[in-house]
Scaffold this motif. Structure first.
Motif, PDB file in Angstrom:
ATOM      1  N   ALA A   1     -11.748   1.722   2.688  1.00 41.37           N
ATOM      2  CA  ALA A   1     -12.237   1.241   1.395  1.00 41.37           C
ATOM      3  C   ALA A   1     -13.565   0.516   1.619  1.00 41.37           C
ATOM      4  O   ALA A   1     -13.622  -0.447   2.364  1.00 41.37           O
ATOM      5  CB  ALA A   1     -11.218   0.309   0.753  1.00 41.37           C
TER       6      ALA A   1
ATOM      7  N   THR B   1     -12.886   9.109  -3.996  1.00 38.15           N
ATOM      8  CA  THR B   1     -11.652   8.341  -3.823  1.00 38.15           C
ATOM      9  C   THR B   1     -11.773   6.960  -4.457  1.00 38.15           C
ATOM     10  O   THR B   1     -12.873   6.445  -4.652  1.00 38.15           O
ATOM     11  CB  THR B   1     -11.308   8.162  -2.324  1.00 38.15           C
ATOM     12  OG1 THR B   1     -12.447   7.632  -1.648  1.00 38.15           O
ATOM     13  CG2 THR B   1     -10.888   9.462  -1.682  1.00 38.15           C
TER      14      THR B   1
ATOM     15  N   ALA C   1      -5.972   2.947   6.053  1.00 40.21           N
ATOM     16  CA  ALA C   1      -6.250   2.897   4.615  1.00 40.21           C
ATOM     17  C   ALA C   1      -7.197   1.760   4.263  1.00 40.21           C
ATOM     18  O   ALA C   1      -8.144   1.954   3.521  1.00 40.21           O
ATOM     19  CB  ALA C   1      -4.953   2.763   3.824  1.00 40.21           C
TER      20      ALA C   1
ATOM     21  N   ALA D   1       0.848  -1.196   0.000  1.00 38.22           N
ATOM     22  CA  ALA D   1       0.000   0.000   0.000  1.00 38.22           C
ATOM     23  C   ALA D   1       0.871   1.229   0.000  1.00 38.22           C
ATOM     24  O   ALA D   1       1.909   1.262   0.656  1.00 38.22           O
ATOM     25  CB  ALA D   1      -0.902   0.010   1.231  1.00 38.22           C
TER      26      ALA D   1
ATOM     27  N   GLY E   1      -3.564   3.426  -2.931  1.00 33.47           N
ATOM     28  CA  GLY E   1      -4.572   4.418  -2.654  1.00 33.47           C
ATOM     29  C   GLY E   1      -4.754   4.654  -1.171  1.00 33.47           C
ATOM     30  O   GLY E   1      -4.028   4.087  -0.366  1.00 33.47           O
ATOM     31  N   PRO E   2      -5.701   5.493  -0.822  1.00 29.63           N
ATOM     32  CA  PRO E   2      -6.710   6.060  -1.701  1.00 29.63           C
ATOM     33  C   PRO E   2      -6.139   7.148  -2.594  1.00 29.63           C
ATOM     34  O   PRO E   2      -5.180   7.816  -2.237  1.00 29.63           O
ATOM     35  CB  PRO E   2      -7.737   6.658  -0.725  1.00 29.63           C
ATOM     36  CG  PRO E   2      -6.938   7.005   0.481  1.00 29.63           C
ATOM     37  CD  PRO E   2      -5.856   5.963   0.557  1.00 29.63           C
TER      38      PRO E   2
ATOM     39  N   TRP F   1      -9.377   2.989  -4.807  1.00 27.04           N
ATOM     40  CA  TRP F   1      -8.302   2.132  -4.330  1.00 27.04           C
ATOM     41  C   TRP F   1      -8.135   0.959  -5.280  1.00 27.04           C
ATOM     42  O   TRP F   1      -9.089   0.537  -5.923  1.00 27.04           O
ATOM     43  CB  TRP F   1      -8.635   1.521  -2.974  1.00 27.04           C
ATOM     44  CG  TRP F   1      -8.921   2.459  -1.865  1.00 27.04           C
ATOM     45  CD1 TRP F   1      -8.068   2.840  -0.874  1.00 27.04           C
ATOM     46  CD2 TRP F   1     -10.162   3.123  -1.580  1.00 27.04           C
ATOM     47  NE1 TRP F   1      -8.706   3.699  -0.004  1.00 27.04           N
ATOM     48  CE2 TRP F   1      -9.993   3.899  -0.422  1.00 27.04           C
ATOM     49  CE3 TRP F   1     -11.413   3.163  -2.207  1.00 27.04           C
ATOM     50  CZ2 TRP F   1     -11.005   4.675   0.138  1.00 27.04           C
ATOM     51  CZ3 TRP F   1     -12.423   3.945  -1.659  1.00 27.04           C
ATOM     52  CH2 TRP F   1     -12.203   4.688  -0.500  1.00 27.04           C
TER      53      TRP F   1
ATOM     54  N   VAL G   1      -5.980  -3.184   0.809  1.00 21.59           N
ATOM     55  CA  VAL G   1      -5.634  -2.077  -0.071  1.00 21.59           C
ATOM     56  C   VAL G   1      -4.193  -2.239  -0.543  1.00 21.59           C
ATOM     57  O   VAL G   1      -3.291  -2.456   0.273  1.00 21.59           O
ATOM     58  CB  VAL G   1      -5.810  -0.727   0.653  1.00 21.59           C
ATOM     59  CG1 VAL G   1      -5.268   0.424  -0.184  1.00 21.59           C
ATOM     60  CG2 VAL G   1      -7.270  -0.488   1.004  1.00 21.59           C
TER      61      VAL G   1
END
Length: 147
Positions: A32, A48, A28, A4, A60-61, A50, A57
């Motif tokens: 999502a 946003t 993070a 990530a 992103g985001p 991802w 994840v």
């Protein structure tokens, strides 16, 4: 294994999993709104998106712009249908759509574009994010779009 990308200004948190050092931005994965089947996740209300792998994840985001009034980006579960690295819109005056990843039969795609104005339904990304989505996503991959 993918890693990530930390949020700007966020402290990097590390953990050891099966002997590998994994880095993620705090919170993070929790932000999502998609389930573990999604390879790409979009939250239209937050603007946003991802990339994901089995619920984790991987990128992103990132900030996105989607369809405006009269051209809303569809909400739901979709699959990547095809990709075109140098696509030009037949419907909108040959407009460039670099790194296009199409995920509806109606021609909605992730692609590089101006994030300061609304699209005709596509999900616009920065140049770096569009390239990352283009590299990561393959035909058949699940895309989830939430409002």
């Amino acid at each position: 294994m993918r890693f990530a990308r930390p949020l700007a200004g966020a402290a990097l948190t590390t953990a050891t999993v099966a002997g590998l050092l994994i880095g993620t931005a705090p919170g993070a994965a929790a932000s999502a709104p998609c389930d573990a089947t999604a390879r790409a996740c979009v939250d239209l209300s937050e603007g946003t998106a991802w990339l994901m792998d089995r619920g984790e994840v991987t990128y992103g985001p990132v900030r996105v712009t989607a369809g405006g009034q009269g051209h809303r980006t569809p909400v739901g579960r979709f699959s990547v249908t095809y990709k075109d690295d140098d696509h030009r819109s037949r419907a909108y005056d040959d407009a460039p759509m670099p790194h296009a990843v199409f995920f509806t039969r109606g021609g909605v795609a992730f692609h590089e574009g101006d994030r300061d104005s609304r699209s005709h339904g596509c999900v616009r990304l920065s140049a770096d994010a569009a390239a990352a989505f283009y590299r990561a996503l393959q035909p058949g991959d699940a895309v989830q779009v939430h409002r």
